[in-house]
Write a protein that holds these residues in place. Sequence first.
Motif, PDB file in Angstrom:
ATOM      1  N   ILE A 171       0.877  -1.018   0.077  1.00  0.00           N
ATOM      2  CA  ILE A 171       0.026  -0.148   0.014  1.00  0.00           C
ATOM      3  C   ILE A 171       0.934   1.107   0.177  1.00  0.00           C
ATOM      4  O   ILE A 171       1.568   1.281   0.840  1.00  0.00           O
ATOM      5  N   ARG A 172       0.863   2.006  -0.945  1.00  0.00           N
ATOM      6  CA  ARG A 172       1.704   3.475  -1.097  1.00  0.00           C
ATOM      7  C   ARG A 172       0.755   4.490  -1.075  1.00  0.00           C
ATOM      8  O   ARG A 172      -0.236   4.715  -1.474  1.00  0.00           O
ATOM      9  N   VAL A 173       1.189   5.389  -0.105  1.00  0.00           N
ATOM     10  CA  VAL A 173       0.776   6.919   0.190  1.00  0.00           C
ATOM     11  C   VAL A 173       1.767   7.793   0.375  1.00  0.00           C
ATOM     12  O   VAL A 173       2.791   7.528   0.595  1.00  0.00           O
ATOM     13  N   THR A 174       1.079   9.035   0.304  1.00  0.00           N
ATOM     14  CA  THR A 174       1.908   9.951   0.843  1.00  0.00           C
ATOM     15  C   THR A 174       1.599  11.055   2.170  1.00  0.00           C
ATOM     16  O   THR A 174       2.408  11.471   2.843  1.00  0.00           O
ATOM     17  N   GLY A 175       0.419  10.599   2.336  1.00  0.00           N
ATOM     18  CA  GLY A 175      -0.094  11.135   3.831  1.00  0.00           C
ATOM     19  C   GLY A 175      -1.689  10.918   3.735  1.00  0.00           C
ATOM     20  O   GLY A 175      -2.280  11.381   2.950  1.00  0.00           O
ATOM     21  N   THR A 176      -2.227  10.142   4.727  1.00  0.00           N
ATOM     22  CA  THR A 176      -3.693   9.854   4.618  1.00  0.00           C
ATOM     23  C   THR A 176      -3.896   8.933   5.989  1.00  0.00           C
ATOM     24  O   THR A 176      -3.002   8.462   6.814  1.00  0.00           O
ATOM     25  N   ARG A 177      -5.040   8.459   5.962  1.00  0.00           N
ATOM     26  CA  ARG A 177      -5.620   7.576   7.145  1.00  0.00           C
ATOM     27  C   ARG A 177      -6.179   6.350   6.684  1.00  0.00           C
ATOM     28  O   ARG A 177      -6.995   6.508   5.755  1.00  0.00           O
ATOM     29  N   PHE A 178      -5.760   5.177   7.017  1.00  0.00           N
ATOM     30  CA  PHE A 178      -6.237   4.007   6.611  1.00  0.00           C
ATOM     31  C   PHE A 178      -5.883   2.573   7.496  1.00  0.00           C
ATOM     32  O   PHE A 178      -5.253   2.942   8.358  1.00  0.00           O
ATOM     33  N   ASN A 179      -6.508   1.993   7.128  1.00  0.00           N
ATOM     34  CA  ASN A 179      -6.447   0.412   7.867  1.00  0.00           C
ATOM     35  C   ASN A 179      -6.051  -0.622   7.217  1.00  0.00           C
ATOM     36  O   ASN A 179      -6.441  -0.738   5.971  1.00  0.00           O
ATOM     37  N   VAL A 180      -5.120  -1.506   7.661  1.00  0.00           N
ATOM     38  CA  VAL A 180      -4.731  -2.716   6.958  1.00  0.00           C
ATOM     39  C   VAL A 180      -4.867  -3.858   8.068  1.00  0.00           C
ATOM     40  O   VAL A 180      -4.463  -3.834   9.120  1.00  0.00           O
ATOM     41  N   TRP A 181      -5.731  -4.774   7.599  1.00  0.00           N
ATOM     42  CA  TRP A 181      -5.974  -6.195   8.369  1.00  0.00           C
ATOM     43  C   TRP A 181      -5.352  -7.322   7.406  1.00  0.00           C
ATOM     44  O   TRP A 181      -5.267  -7.225   6.398  1.00  0.00           O
ATOM     45  N   MET A 182      -4.612  -8.106   8.300  1.00  0.00           N
ATOM     46  CA  MET A 182      -4.088  -9.295   7.404  1.00  0.00           C
ATOM     47  C   MET A 182      -4.250 -10.714   8.491  1.00  0.00           C
ATOM     48  O   MET A 182      -4.033 -10.269   9.624  1.00  0.00           O
ATOM     49  N   TYR A 183      -4.701 -11.702   7.687  1.00  0.00           N
ATOM     50  CA  TYR A 183      -4.755 -12.800   8.494  1.00  0.00           C
ATOM     51  C   TYR A 183      -4.355 -14.073   7.435  1.00  0.00           C
ATOM     52  O   TYR A 183      -4.948 -13.902   6.311  1.00  0.00           O
TER      53      TYR A 183
ATOM     54  N   ASN B 117     -22.462   2.496   7.965  1.00  0.00           N
ATOM     55  CA  ASN B 117     -22.513   1.377   9.003  1.00  0.00           C
ATOM     56  C   ASN B 117     -21.354   0.393   8.808  1.00  0.00           C
ATOM     57  O   ASN B 117     -21.444  -0.655   9.520  1.00  0.00           O
ATOM     58  N   ASP B 118     -20.495   0.518   8.118  1.00  0.00           N
ATOM     59  CA  ASP B 118     -19.237  -0.262   8.166  1.00  0.00           C
ATOM     60  C   ASP B 118     -18.686  -0.623   9.546  1.00  0.00           C
ATOM     61  O   ASP B 118     -18.310   0.563  10.269  1.00  0.00           O
ATOM     62  N   ASN B 119     -18.392  -1.681   9.992  1.00  0.00           N
ATOM     63  CA  ASN B 119     -18.067  -1.914  11.334  1.00  0.00           C
ATOM     64  C   ASN B 119     -16.349  -2.422  11.218  1.00  0.00           C
ATOM     65  O   ASN B 119     -16.238  -3.054  12.152  1.00  0.00           O
ATOM     66  N   SER B 120     -15.829  -2.498  10.272  1.00  0.00           N
ATOM     67  CA  SER B 120     -14.609  -2.997   9.865  1.00  0.00           C
ATOM     68  C   SER B 120     -13.429  -2.337  10.952  1.00  0.00           C
ATOM     69  O   SER B 120     -12.330  -3.114  11.207  1.00  0.00           O
ATOM     70  N   LEU B 121     -13.677  -0.982  11.379  1.00  0.00           N
ATOM     71  CA  LEU B 121     -12.757  -0.411  12.341  1.00  0.00           C
ATOM     72  C   LEU B 121     -13.263  -0.622  13.963  1.00  0.00           C
ATOM     73  O   LEU B 121     -12.760   0.150  14.780  1.00  0.00           O
ATOM     74  N   ALA B 122     -14.350  -1.326  14.067  1.00  0.00           N
ATOM     75  CA  ALA B 122     -14.721  -1.324  15.404  1.00  0.00           C
ATOM     76  C   ALA B 122     -13.704  -1.840  16.196  1.00  0.00           C
ATOM     77  O   ALA B 122     -13.622  -1.389  17.675  1.00  0.00           O
ATOM     78  N   TRP B 123     -12.659  -2.452  15.922  1.00  0.00           N
ATOM     79  CA  TRP B 123     -11.591  -2.786  16.951  1.00  0.00           C
ATOM     80  C   TRP B 123     -10.958  -1.929  17.556  1.00  0.00           C
ATOM     81  O   TRP B 123     -10.571  -2.026  18.847  1.00  0.00           O
TER      82      TRP B 123
END
Length: 333
Positions: free
Chosen positions: A181-193, A244-250
């Motif tokens: 994942i390539r960025v210059t400045g931002t807010r994001f979440n990465v989940w890996m399993y 209503n996305d709950n992916s960041l509820a952690w």
Amino acid sequence: MTQDTLSEAEYDAITDAAAHWCMRLHAVDCTPEERAAFEQWRDAHPLHAFEYDAMLEIWDVAEHLPRPEPVIAPPASKPASTWRHYAIAASVIALALPLAAYTGWNMGWLPNSYQHFEASDNVRQVTLKDGSQVELNLNTELTYSNYKDERRVTLKKGEAFFTVSHDLTHPFVVKAGEGRIRVTGTRFNVWMYEDQVRVNLVEGSVLVASNAALPGDGVRLGPSMQAQFRHGDYRPQISQTYANDNSLAWRSGKLVLDNLALNEALPLINRYLSNPLMLADASTGAIRVGGVYNIKEIGSLVNSLPKVLPVYLTRNAEGNPVINSMPKHLPKT
């Protein structure tokens, strides 16, 4: 000798020895006698083990360094993996030598800073050397390396939310699984399993590639978009997320399962478990589950499944819990 009375020369000697043992133990021709000698050296002083562990982290960084093509091919008698280990070992030693490290930094081969973070039983917030903020979910491990041409994070396992300091000339790259994942400045979440990766963008934009070895920068995400990929995917799958996305509820200590099929819910559940749940068959995987759970108490979710779903638990030969659907009774005649 005691740690309080070590001279600078003695510290340097321990660092050199740690670099030597790191190289030898990773070499294909390392002998049992050498391994025994290493263990004797490591146990001789607490600082020996400390310096060796530090070298292992540097070795991990060096594994990802770009290597220029050799001008002369190595002799056929030397396997390619051996030569790669020598190249990595050279990087390990270079990081212990200021002049060599300075040269490596200017060439873009070596970082000038390195950080390693882990979160086990609690969500953790850390600050990277560039000022970026990272929240680590439970059971998460990542490293940060600052190179001349980019800032590089390797997500080894788990999940992290990034608030990246803006720098157009110094991109921020997260390696997760086979992708980046390539960025210059931002807010994001990465989940890996295991081999699955999911990226959720909150603000700014990111470029997501499912395989870092493929040409191109990847697919661009905008806010409220999600990318998913796993081993072997040529391109990530892109979808839209909603309010209503709950992916960041952690981030609030919760795992929300919104009427998911068990085969979709298990990767979300299993990344919190030391012994992952298994499915007995495909029909069991189609059973749907919902609810809000404390991420620190996912073990209680496992035990409650037979109380809320038509299933029962068994264990396989490896000791993992297996979810089985209740057998359907034959109609009475």
